[in-house]
Design an enzyme around this catalytic site. Sequence first.
Site, PDB file in Angstrom:
ATOM      1  N   ARG A 240      22.311 -73.063 -29.164  1.00  0.00           N
ATOM      2  CA  ARG A 240      21.542 -72.700 -27.978  1.00  0.00           C
ATOM      3  C   ARG A 240      20.164 -72.156 -28.323  1.00  0.00           C
ATOM      4  NH1 ARG A 240      25.229 -69.368 -23.808  1.00  0.00           N
ATOM      5  NH2 ARG A 240      23.370 -68.064 -23.713  1.00  0.00           N
TER       6      ARG A 240
ATOM      7  N   LYS B 203      32.644 -63.967 -22.668  1.00  0.00           N
ATOM      8  CA  LYS B 203      32.903 -64.314 -21.259  1.00  0.00           C
ATOM      9  C   LYS B 203      33.262 -65.793 -21.129  1.00  0.00           C
ATOM     10  CE  LYS B 203      28.733 -63.111 -19.945  1.00  0.00           C
ATOM     11  NZ  LYS B 203      28.152 -62.672 -21.228  1.00  0.00           N
TER      12      LYS B 203
ATOM     13  N   ARG C 102      18.043 -60.179 -25.336  1.00  0.00           N
ATOM     14  CA  ARG C 102      19.032 -60.394 -24.259  1.00  0.00           C
ATOM     15  C   ARG C 102      19.960 -59.187 -24.137  1.00  0.00           C
ATOM     16  NH1 ARG C 102      21.496 -65.624 -26.374  1.00  0.00           N
ATOM     17  NH2 ARG C 102      23.107 -65.286 -24.823  1.00  0.00           N
TER      18      ARG C 102
ATOM     19  N   ARG D 113      27.225 -68.886 -32.885  1.00  0.00           N
ATOM     20  CA  ARG D 113      27.909 -69.731 -31.890  1.00  0.00           C
ATOM     21  C   ARG D 113      27.364 -71.151 -31.968  1.00  0.00           C
ATOM     22  NH1 ARG D 113      27.567 -67.818 -26.000  1.00  0.00           N
ATOM     23  NH2 ARG D 113      25.532 -67.216 -26.761  1.00  0.00           N
TER      24      ARG D 113
ATOM     25  N   ARG E 252      24.524 -60.097 -12.141  1.00  0.00           N
ATOM     26  CA  ARG E 252      24.026 -59.302 -13.263  1.00  0.00           C
ATOM     27  C   ARG E 252      23.238 -58.100 -12.777  1.00  0.00           C
ATOM     28  NH1 ARG E 252      24.244 -63.930 -16.959  1.00  0.00           N
ATOM     29  NH2 ARG E 252      23.503 -63.347 -19.010  1.00  0.00           N
TER      30      ARG E 252
HETATM   31  P1  AP5 Z   1      30.971 -66.690 -25.712  1.00  0.00           P
HETATM   32  O1  AP5 Z   1      32.311 -66.785 -25.073  1.00  0.00           O
HETATM   33  O2  AP5 Z   1      30.106 -67.894 -25.722  1.00  0.00           O
HETATM   34  O3  AP5 Z   1      30.169 -65.404 -25.152  1.00  0.00           O
HETATM   35  P2  AP5 Z   1      29.512 -65.129 -23.744  1.00  0.00           P
HETATM   36  O4  AP5 Z   1      29.863 -63.737 -23.323  1.00  0.00           O
HETATM   37  O5  AP5 Z   1      29.829 -66.229 -22.778  1.00  0.00           O
HETATM   38  O6  AP5 Z   1      27.996 -65.122 -24.197  1.00  0.00           O
HETATM   39  P3  AP5 Z   1      26.699 -65.783 -23.599  1.00  0.00           P
HETATM   40  O7  AP5 Z   1      25.670 -65.617 -24.670  1.00  0.00           O
HETATM   41  O8  AP5 Z   1      26.934 -67.156 -23.060  1.00  0.00           O
HETATM   42  O9  AP5 Z   1      26.369 -64.806 -22.437  1.00  0.00           O
HETATM   43  P4  AP5 Z   1      25.046 -64.596 -21.741  1.00  0.00           P
HETATM   44  O10 AP5 Z   1      25.450 -63.746 -20.601  1.00  0.00           O
HETATM   45  O11 AP5 Z   1      23.955 -64.034 -22.586  1.00  0.00           O
HETATM   46  O12 AP5 Z   1      24.535 -66.063 -21.420  1.00  0.00           O
HETATM   47  P5  AP5 Z   1      24.456 -66.889 -20.079  1.00  0.00           P
HETATM   48  O13 AP5 Z   1      24.677 -68.285 -20.404  1.00  0.00           O
HETATM   49  O14 AP5 Z   1      25.263 -66.254 -19.002  1.00  0.00           O
HETATM   50  O15 AP5 Z   1      31.225 -66.178 -27.217  1.00  0.00           O
HETATM   51  C1  AP5 Z   1      30.150 -65.986 -28.121  1.00  0.00           C
HETATM   52  C2  AP5 Z   1      30.591 -66.385 -29.533  1.00  0.00           C
HETATM   53  O16 AP5 Z   1      31.603 -65.491 -29.982  1.00  0.00           O
HETATM   54  C3  AP5 Z   1      31.192 -67.804 -29.639  1.00  0.00           C
HETATM   55  O17 AP5 Z   1      30.797 -68.383 -30.829  1.00  0.00           O
HETATM   56  C4  AP5 Z   1      32.716 -67.564 -29.616  1.00  0.00           C
HETATM   57  O18 AP5 Z   1      33.409 -68.571 -30.337  1.00  0.00           O
HETATM   58  C5  AP5 Z   1      32.809 -66.208 -30.309  1.00  0.00           C
HETATM   59  N1  AP5 Z   1      33.923 -65.401 -29.822  1.00  0.00           N
HETATM   60  C6  AP5 Z   1      34.335 -65.252 -28.521  1.00  0.00           C
HETATM   61  N2  AP5 Z   1      35.389 -64.395 -28.466  1.00  0.00           N
HETATM   62  C7  AP5 Z   1      35.627 -64.003 -29.754  1.00  0.00           C
HETATM   63  C8  AP5 Z   1      36.575 -63.113 -30.334  1.00  0.00           C
HETATM   64  N3  AP5 Z   1      37.491 -62.473 -29.578  1.00  0.00           N
HETATM   65  N4  AP5 Z   1      36.541 -62.952 -31.684  1.00  0.00           N
HETATM   66  C9  AP5 Z   1      35.600 -63.596 -32.452  1.00  0.00           C
HETATM   67  N5  AP5 Z   1      34.689 -64.454 -31.948  1.00  0.00           N
HETATM   68  C10 AP5 Z   1      34.686 -64.640 -30.610  1.00  0.00           C
HETATM   69  O19 AP5 Z   1      22.921 -66.651 -19.672  1.00  0.00           O
HETATM   70  C11 AP5 Z   1      21.862 -67.229 -20.394  1.00  0.00           C
HETATM   71  C12 AP5 Z   1      20.544 -66.915 -19.706  1.00  0.00           C
HETATM   72  O20 AP5 Z   1      20.536 -67.502 -18.383  1.00  0.00           O
HETATM   73  C13 AP5 Z   1      20.225 -65.440 -19.460  1.00  0.00           C
HETATM   74  O21 AP5 Z   1      19.624 -64.839 -20.589  1.00  0.00           O
HETATM   75  C14 AP5 Z   1      19.266 -65.533 -18.269  1.00  0.00           C
HETATM   76  O22 AP5 Z   1      17.992 -65.926 -18.674  1.00  0.00           O
HETATM   77  C15 AP5 Z   1      19.866 -66.645 -17.443  1.00  0.00           C
HETATM   78  N6  AP5 Z   1      20.858 -66.178 -16.451  1.00  0.00           N
HETATM   79  C16 AP5 Z   1      22.190 -66.499 -16.418  1.00  0.00           C
HETATM   80  N7  AP5 Z   1      22.805 -65.884 -15.400  1.00  0.00           N
HETATM   81  C17 AP5 Z   1      21.844 -65.146 -14.772  1.00  0.00           C
HETATM   82  C18 AP5 Z   1      21.887 -64.273 -13.654  1.00  0.00           C
HETATM   83  N8  AP5 Z   1      23.027 -64.020 -12.981  1.00  0.00           N
HETATM   84  N9  AP5 Z   1      20.727 -63.681 -13.285  1.00  0.00           N
HETATM   85  C19 AP5 Z   1      19.566 -63.928 -13.928  1.00  0.00           C
HETATM   86  N10 AP5 Z   1      19.468 -64.734 -15.008  1.00  0.00           N
HETATM   87  C20 AP5 Z   1      20.607 -65.341 -15.431  1.00  0.00           C
END
Ligand code: AP5
Length: 208
Positions: A152, A13, A163, A126, A87
């Site tokens: 992270r 994402k 997660r 990552r 979410r």
């Molecule tokens: P990346 O693009 O970083 O993936 P992502 O989908 O953004 O993953 P996240 O782990 O950031 O998502 P998340 O939803 O768990 O975390 P968030 O910060 O929202 O890519 C991942 C890796 O793959 C990278 O190394 C990249 O280079 C590689 N990659 C990408 N595309 C590729 C491809 N095509 N081929 C190969 N490699 C590739 O949330 C964190 C925490 O915050 C949650 O656990 C929760 O506690 C809290 N939180 C956040 N939002 C909410 C909400 N709305 N409600 C409640 N709690 C929340």
Amino acid sequence: MRLVFVGPPGAGKGTQAKVITEKWKIPQISTGDMLREAKKNGKLAPELVEKMGKGGLVPDEVVIDLIKQRTELPDAANGFLLDGFPRTVPQAEALNDLLASRGQKLNVVVALDVAKELLMERACLRRTDKRTGQIYHLKYNPPPPEADLEHRADDQEETVRNRVDVYEKMTADLLPFYEKAGLLRRVDGVGDVKEVTARVLSAIEQSK
Ligand code: AP5
């Protein structure tokens, strides 16, 4: 254009959001990034820091409030990309209400599909550049030597597993909610980053 990116941890994402928002000159609004920033500045309650550290979701009202304030800023007037919000169905309903109160609506919800076994490798390897926010991957997109890398806190194997489980449970009703509203576009998130971007753009185009 007001769009939402949904997908499990490591689905790509953040990676795709950066490309799209640079192309369209709209802000990327990531609740995860905002919560990590609040944590870094000592502005996140200890119980929420603990919850995030274990891979759980923070309460709906906390993220809804963050989104309310952030989307009011002038740079979001012509659109935005929400990355990782909503979410849950209550978050989605709150977003609908918020937009309706401003006479706005969502254009499209893009769900990135990536098989569970790939998510572990994507998240655990990552690394992010602290200074630029650029996302790298030790295997698929190695960082340059000058990058100031950060691993992270919630990207440890056991936490990522949790997660992914939380994502599956908490978002089970979210995708049907947006499907029913006719907004959902599912995109295969496996393949080269540029290939996935082309699929995302095509999905958005089809929804216009
Ligand atoms: P990346 O693009 O970083 O993936 P992502 O989908 O953004 O993953 P996240 O782990 O950031 O998502 P998340 O939803 O768990 O975390 P968030 O910060 O929202 O890519 C991942 C890796 O793959 C990278 O190394 C990249 O280079 C590689 N990659 C990408 N595309 C590729 C491809 N095509 N081929 C190969 N490699 C590739 O949330 C964190 C925490 O915050 C949650 O656990 C929760 O506690 C809290 N939180 C956040 N939002 C909410 C909400 N709305 N409600 C409640 N709690 C929340």
